[in-house]
Design an enzyme around this catalytic site. Sequence first.
Site: not given
Ligand SMILES: *Cc1c(COP(=O)(O)O)cnc(C)c1O
Length: 342
Positions: A33, A246
Amino acid sequence: MSYITISKDNYFYNLQRVVERVESIEQVAVVLKDNAYGHGLSIMANLAKEFGVKRAVVRNLQEAEEIKELFEYILILAPDGVVERENYFYTINSIDDIYKYGKNINLELKIDTGMHRLGISPMELYFAMNLIKNRSLRLRGFFTHFREADELSSTLFVQRELFKTLKENVIDSCFNDLNIHSNNSAGLFRSGQKISSEMVRVGIASYGYLSGDNSLKFPSLKPVLSLWGERVGGLNYLKKGFRVGYGGVSKVENPKDRLSVYDIGYADGFKRLPEKDIVSRTFQTPNGNYLYGKVSMDSTIFNSHKEDLEIFNSVSDLAKIFNTIEYEILVGLSERIKRRVI
Ligand SMILES: *Cc1c(COP(=O)(O)O)cnc(C)c1O
């Protein structure tokens, strides 16, 4: 142009550590994601496939469409549309969601076991299941997300127990052959034994990080992403005492310091470091270079003359400086930056 390198060796090393925690690679779903946590969706999807991973998790339909040919199974966590495909699985996050889908769509029910974010509450579960049955919908999975898998507390165990109870007492009486899953990276590495039947959803560990309470014994993993800047010009006219950038927070002590401007700034996701960390040089590149002056929108000055400067190969120090988690630094890296596999 600044660029990002993705270490295939490190990614495969981390995936191997994950595979060691399960019975079969079939159980592993890589979480891709949000542009694969800033690493680049398409690049990471192709590498995962090359490693032999068959399952992926994404945020929305657009991400799913980008990788649809690469995996046998794609779980969409926050669906924002529907396309019927055999390998797409849509998350039911609320009762309302159940009304959105037709009979030929693969669905997975997310149950809220204590995170109190998204998901059907245990109280609504019977109702949800009846609705799914009555509408002859295609339920294919049942899952939950743990609230504190990366912190030392008993909540994880309470959530695990509740999930197990709901599965055994409610789900198993109505449906069989569901894809059951609950663990993210921390849950996977925290569980005492190998995960034998469930699917696991692995995000951050595959990218080389497992933060959280240090007393939890996690294996060491290898960060996959490095950020590089390209030199766009040198500052050759500096005299002792000149202030740079800056705010003029950095003073030139030695005119022989070779300072250069690099084409990376906070617009690219290289966040604006606090002044005190610039002055005290808390942040250093892997080769020991440090910043002069504040990070600008599109550029930053370092005491280096290299054409290509590796700015970081791990975001752990930055996460500490900004009092946040590695995830936030990684996903903040602009999609515009070119990514390439090394
Ligand atoms: C983002 C997410 C994960 C992954 O979590 P990590 O801590 O990055 O391994 C797993 N399950 C769901 C539902 C998520 O939203």
